[in-house]
Write an enzyme that holds these catalytic residues in place. Structure first.
Site, mmCIF file in Angstrom:
data_model
loop_
_atom_site.group_PDB
_atom_site.id
_atom_site.type_symbol
_atom_site.label_atom_id
_atom_site.label_comp_id
_atom_site.label_asym_id
_atom_site.label_seq_id
_atom_site.Cartn_x
_atom_site.Cartn_y
_atom_site.Cartn_z
ATOM 1 N N TRP A 70 -3.616 -1.672 -1.080
ATOM 2 C CA TRP A 70 -3.354 -2.826 -1.940
ATOM 3 C C TRP A 70 -4.011 -3.988 -0.973
ATOM 4 O O TRP A 70 -3.090 -4.419 -0.319
ATOM 5 C CB TRP A 70 -2.107 -3.033 -2.613
ATOM 6 C CG TRP A 70 -2.002 -4.415 -3.430
ATOM 7 C CD1 TRP A 70 -1.648 -5.524 -3.273
ATOM 8 C CD2 TRP A 70 -2.410 -4.530 -4.840
ATOM 9 N NE1 TRP A 70 -1.765 -6.392 -4.152
ATOM 10 C CE2 TRP A 70 -2.310 -5.698 -5.219
ATOM 11 C CE3 TRP A 70 -3.008 -3.548 -5.798
ATOM 12 C CZ2 TRP A 70 -2.651 -6.182 -6.496
ATOM 13 C CZ3 TRP A 70 -3.427 -4.036 -7.038
ATOM 14 C CH2 TRP A 70 -2.957 -5.297 -7.438
ATOM 15 N N LYS B 211 8.073 -13.885 -22.744
ATOM 16 C CA LYS B 211 8.710 -12.653 -22.294
ATOM 17 C C LYS B 211 9.200 -12.018 -23.450
ATOM 18 O O LYS B 211 9.116 -10.860 -23.704
ATOM 19 C CB LYS B 211 9.543 -12.774 -20.872
ATOM 20 C CG LYS B 211 8.864 -12.883 -19.964
ATOM 21 C CD LYS B 211 8.284 -11.753 -19.096
ATOM 22 C CE LYS B 211 6.467 -11.749 -19.300
ATOM 23 N NZ LYS B 211 5.917 -12.941 -19.213
ATOM 24 N N CYS C 182 1.038 -1.199 0.073
ATOM 25 C CA CYS C 182 0.060 -0.006 -0.030
ATOM 26 C C CYS C 182 0.952 1.259 0.075
ATOM 27 O O CYS C 182 2.360 0.997 -0.043
ATOM 28 C CB CYS C 182 -0.948 -0.099 1.172
ATOM 29 S SG CYS C 182 -1.822 -1.492 1.544
ATOM 30 N N GLU D 105 8.101 -19.620 -20.673
ATOM 31 C CA GLU D 105 7.913 -18.310 -20.151
ATOM 32 C C GLU D 105 8.895 -17.391 -20.808
ATOM 33 O O GLU D 105 8.683 -16.251 -21.083
ATOM 34 C CB GLU D 105 7.901 -18.354 -18.660
ATOM 35 C CG GLU D 105 7.774 -16.905 -17.990
ATOM 36 C CD GLU D 105 6.440 -16.242 -18.552
ATOM 37 O OE1 GLU D 105 6.498 -14.973 -18.244
ATOM 38 O OE2 GLU D 105 5.605 -16.885 -19.071
ATOM 39 N N LYS E 169 -2.876 -5.459 -19.922
ATOM 40 C CA LYS E 169 -2.493 -5.915 -18.563
ATOM 41 C C LYS E 169 -3.391 -7.095 -18.049
ATOM 42 O O LYS E 169 -2.895 -8.096 -17.541
ATOM 43 C CB LYS E 169 -2.091 -5.018 -17.381
ATOM 44 C CG LYS E 169 -1.736 -5.488 -16.159
ATOM 45 C CD LYS E 169 -0.515 -6.043 -16.311
ATOM 46 C CE LYS E 169 -0.013 -6.959 -15.086
ATOM 47 N NZ LYS E 169 0.975 -7.619 -15.449
ATOM 48 N N ARG F 102 1.370 1.890 -5.996
ATOM 49 C CA ARG F 102 1.628 1.045 -4.806
ATOM 50 C C ARG F 102 0.240 0.192 -4.609
ATOM 51 O O ARG F 102 0.187 -0.809 -3.734
ATOM 52 C CB ARG F 102 2.207 1.538 -3.508
ATOM 53 C CG ARG F 102 3.371 2.125 -3.621
ATOM 54 C CD ARG F 102 3.970 2.877 -2.503
ATOM 55 N NE ARG F 102 3.994 1.922 -1.410
ATOM 56 C CZ ARG F 102 5.237 1.174 -1.398
ATOM 57 N NH1 ARG F 102 6.097 1.246 -2.121
ATOM 58 N NH2 ARG F 102 5.141 0.402 -0.340
ATOM 59 N N GLU G 242 6.542 -10.759 -26.334
ATOM 60 C CA GLU G 242 5.679 -9.721 -25.917
ATOM 61 C C GLU G 242 6.326 -8.276 -25.793
ATOM 62 O O GLU G 242 5.481 -7.547 -25.903
ATOM 63 C CB GLU G 242 4.663 -10.164 -24.861
ATOM 64 C CG GLU G 242 5.586 -10.025 -23.414
ATOM 65 C CD GLU G 242 4.321 -10.722 -22.230
ATOM 66 O OE1 GLU G 242 3.337 -10.143 -22.368
ATOM 67 O OE2 GLU G 242 4.716 -11.384 -21.500
ATOM 68 N N HIS H 266 12.505 -33.775 -34.490
ATOM 69 C CA HIS H 266 11.370 -34.061 -35.229
ATOM 70 C C HIS H 266 10.991 -33.090 -36.260
ATOM 71 O O HIS H 266 9.608 -33.030 -36.580
ATOM 72 C CB HIS H 266 10.375 -34.421 -34.239
ATOM 73 C CG HIS H 266 11.145 -35.534 -33.268
ATOM 74 N ND1 HIS H 266 11.214 -36.811 -33.763
ATOM 75 C CD2 HIS H 266 11.420 -35.728 -32.194
ATOM 76 C CE1 HIS H 266 11.711 -37.633 -32.758
ATOM 77 N NE2 HIS H 266 11.725 -37.110 -31.930
ATOM 78 N N ASN I 139 1.182 0.267 6.136
ATOM 79 C CA ASN I 139 1.452 -0.703 4.728
ATOM 80 C C ASN I 139 2.514 -2.126 5.451
ATOM 81 O O ASN I 139 3.263 -1.699 6.104
ATOM 82 C CB ASN I 139 2.293 -0.019 3.850
ATOM 83 C CG ASN I 139 3.069 -0.960 2.691
ATOM 84 O OD1 ASN I 139 2.391 -1.711 2.438
ATOM 85 N ND2 ASN I 139 4.208 -0.717 2.518
ATOM 86 N N GLY I 140 1.951 -3.358 4.889
ATOM 87 C CA GLY I 140 2.506 -4.422 5.310
ATOM 88 C C GLY I 140 1.441 -5.589 5.651
ATOM 89 O O GLY I 140 0.424 -5.396 5.437
HETATM 90 C C1 AGP Z 1 2.202 -12.012 -19.395
HETATM 91 O O1 AGP Z 1 3.127 -11.127 -19.419
HETATM 92 C C2 AGP Z 1 0.800 -11.316 -20.005
HETATM 93 N N1 AGP Z 1 0.574 -9.991 -19.258
HETATM 94 C C3 AGP Z 1 -0.326 -12.230 -20.128
HETATM 95 O O2 AGP Z 1 0.158 -13.415 -20.866
HETATM 96 C C4 AGP Z 1 -0.870 -12.475 -18.862
HETATM 97 O O3 AGP Z 1 -0.154 -13.354 -18.098
HETATM 98 C C5 AGP Z 1 -2.178 -13.331 -19.187
HETATM 99 O O4 AGP Z 1 -2.941 -12.541 -19.779
HETATM 100 C C6 AGP Z 1 -3.063 -13.970 -18.032
HETATM 101 O O5 AGP Z 1 -3.203 -12.714 -17.000
HETATM 102 P P1 AGP Z 1 -3.880 -13.041 -15.577
HETATM 103 O O6 AGP Z 1 -2.774 -13.624 -14.917
HETATM 104 O O7 AGP Z 1 -3.865 -11.707 -14.827
HETATM 105 O O8 AGP Z 1 -4.964 -13.925 -15.646
#
Ligand code: AGP
Length: 609
Positions: free
Chosen positions: A74, A486, A2, A482, A604, A27, A489, A505, A100-101
């Site tokens: 938060w 990264k 927070c 992963e 996001k 935050r 994206e 293959h 906060n904590g």
């Molecule tokens: C990851 O870097 C992306 N922002 C995206 O793949 C994300 O993981 C996916 O949309 C799932 O989001 P969530 O964890 O909020 O459900």
């Protein structure tokens, strides 16, 4: 995580507090509030929602105050609501505080205080602090806070004021950041520097255990042993935008570097360090229920789905229960074989991803038990699941998920250990071993950042290419997935991850002279096999980057460039091995000039199908 602010001085405290909170909204932003002394009385204005909602609530009042506290939340304990938003008070309403904590022992303290006749108005861990201070208050607020502080377990940055002493604010910290901005006839307390820069560039940083008595013209600091201490005033050169990123160029890099702390926060109160075992009191599943699960589905999207890939191996190894990992947008339109003995674990940072939510609802309709692993208290997923295991990563601002993913891996490891312990599906000694590794993870992770410069060079090399391959076997493959996402994206490089044994293959045809191939080699039981796959791509001219354990000497004969992580239990390596890949993706994106925090075409939280 927070944001708290405290102000005492010559300006309109409410105005200063709200402006400070606006600078700390990164935050936490699910509820906000201020308390201040007006006409000798403590008044509180707080609300669920953004700081704008608080502004609308306060505007129109003719409050006059030179002292006050502010908070932007938060949620961790108690969903976002008006009652749970801060500031909180004691029974008399004459002592007000912001925090906060996480107070780990809040349940025991609450029980004790309820027995002593205290009345609680919220579900929060924070409110116990107000009543605890009240318990010890005999006119000296400093003494009361000292005594209360000794009883608190967990992390806290506190600011407290008392109606009869409108000339000071007392703040106290342990394991949560707290700074004091030194002004002319005014002083401002805050969780972080952005909130004070509009007033001063002169800052005092409090250390763990410190208590500060802040008046408008003076700041007196006592250390954890009660000794008066003098602190150096630091001059901050950052502007507000830089400060919000903690001096990092992007939120993503800041969040990558916050990972040791968010691992600690997510472990907090969930690891009985005496017995070296995970305890998840927040789950109400019985031993019988856990033993009854004969099939587990892990369902999510994007990075969260990749966490599920790691979860599968952990659960099959420890809980001895078959696990299927599913992409939510596929799972919801399939007819998975769900019975009343099926457990579905949905994973979502935001808790609002449409496909994951639909998968949750579908699973419940099909009769499964649903556990949600999510980072947002009060999110739809958290409200609709049968059980919730929260990750405490704090707000994740950058679109590319990093710290939330790491806390998802930790949550899955804790859940797997907890299940295995409950149904005795794995030897106690093994579970204690794994639990003791979890305690060490934050410190071991620190060692990965020591390689940031060489990782930047690797990234600059990869940034010259429009495609890159990540390969690995077993859990290394899951992390490779992963790593590839990264890089894709945020740098827009066409990156693919492959099970290393699968290359011959077909995909091996894509290996050309100099193309970057990152091989993860952290799984001892398939070490030699992975090395032979590395040799396969090397023989076709690939530029071979390897990620291996620090004490692995052999790998230097095989790969062109090696990045390392400390040796840990193979089941837990993903918590370390993904971080060099996060840093490579970040620096490759910077080298290619892309908008790292807000990459094109992405959001996001994907709340549409
Ligand atoms: C990851 O870097 C992306 N922002 C995206 O793949 C994300 O993981 C996916 O949309 C799932 O989001 P969530 O964890 O909020 O459900």
């Amino acid at each position: 995580m927070c944001g708290i602010v405290g102000y005492i001085g010559r300006e309109d405290a409410i105005d200063v507090l709200i402006k400070g909170l606006e600078k700390l909204e990164y935050r936490g932003y699910d509820s906000a509030g201020v308390s201040f002394i007006d006409e000798g009385k403590i008044r509180i204005e707080k609300t669920k929602g953004r700081i704008n909602d608080l502004k609308n609530k306060v505007n129109g009042h003719d409050y006059k105050s030179k002292i006050g506290l502010g908070h932007t939340r938060w949620a961790t304990h108690g969903k976002p609501s008006n009652e749970n938003s801060h500031p909180h008070c004691d029974c008399s309403g004459k002592i007000s505080l912001v925090h906060n904590g996480i107070i780990e022992n809040y349940k025991e303290l609450r029980e004790k205080l309820l027995k002593n006749g205290h009345v609680f108005n919220s579900e929060t861990d924070t409110e116990v602090i107000g009543h605890l201070v009240e318990e010890y208050f005999e006119g000296d607020l400093l003494e009361a806070i000292k005594k209360a502080g000794k009883e608190l377990k967990g992390s806290f940055a506190l600011a407290v004021m008392e109606e009869q002493n409108p000339d000071k604010i007392i703040c106290h910290r342990k394991d949560s950041p707290l700074v004091i901005g030194i002004g002319k006839d005014e002083n401002i307390i805050a969780s972080d520097i952005p909130a004070i820069l509009a007033h001063t560039k002169d800052v005092l940083i409090l250390d763990d255990g410190d208590i500060a008595v802040v008046s408008k013209s003076e700041v007196i600091i006592f250390d954890e042993n009660g000794h008066k201490v003098d602190k150096d005033v630091l001059k901050i050169e950052w502007d507000v935008k830089e400060a919000e990123k903690g001096g990092y160029e992007h939120f993503m890099l800041k969040e990558i570097h916050e990972q040791p702390q968010v691992l600690k926060d997510t472990l907090r109160g969930r690891l009985n360090e005496q017995e070296n075992l995970v305890e998840l009191d927040e789950l109400s599943l019985t031993t019988e229920e856990i033993a009854s699960f004969d099939k587990i589905y892990m369902v999510a999207c994007g990075t969260a789905y990749h966490a599920g890939l790691v979860g599968k191996t952990i659960f099959e190894s420890l809980v001895k229960c078959p696990v299927e990992v599913d992409i939510a947008s596929e799972y919801r339109y399939r007819e998975p074989l769900i019975t009343k003995n099926t457990l579905v674990i949905v994973i979502s940072q935001s808790g609002e991803t449409a496909d994951t939510l639909a998968a949750l609802r579908q699973s419940k309709k099909w009769g499964a038990k649903v556990i949600a692993i999510t980072n947002v208290v009060g999110s739809t997923v958290s409200r609709e699941a049968d059980e919730v295991l929260y990750t405490w990563a704090g707000p994740e601002i950058a679109v590319a998920s990093t710290k939330a993913y790491l806390t998802q891996l930790l949550a899955l490891a804790m859940l797997g250990i907890y299940f295995a312990r409950t149904i005795k599906s794995a030897p106690q000694k093994r579970l204690e071993e794994l639990s003791s590794y979890l305690v060490k993870m934050p410190e071991l992770l620190e060692r990965v950042y020591d390689q940031e410069e060489p990782l930047k060079e690797i990234a600059n090399e990869i940034a010259k290419w429009d495609s890159t391959f990540f390969i690995g076997r077993a859990l290394d493959w899951a992390v490779a997935e992963e790593g590839a996402l990264k890089l894709k994206e945020i740098s827009y490089i066409q990156a693919e991850a492959y099970a290393a044994g699968e290359l011959k293959h077909g995909t091996l045809a894509l290996i050309v002279e100099g193309i970057p191939v990152i091989t993860l080699v952290t799984q001892p039981h398939v070490y030699e096999k992975t090395i032979s796959n590395l040799q396969e791509v090397k023989a076709r001219g690939a530029k071979c980057f390897a990620l291996a354990f620090e004490d692995d000497e052999k790998i230097y004969q095989e790969a062109d460039i090696v990045m390392t992580i400390p040796r840990v239990d193979p089941l837990l390596t993903p918590i370390l091995s993904v971080v060099p890949l996060q840093l490579i993706s970040y620096y490759a994106a910077v080298a290619r000039g892309s908008d790292v925090d807000k990459p094109r075409n992405l959001a996001k939280s994907v709340t549409v199908e």
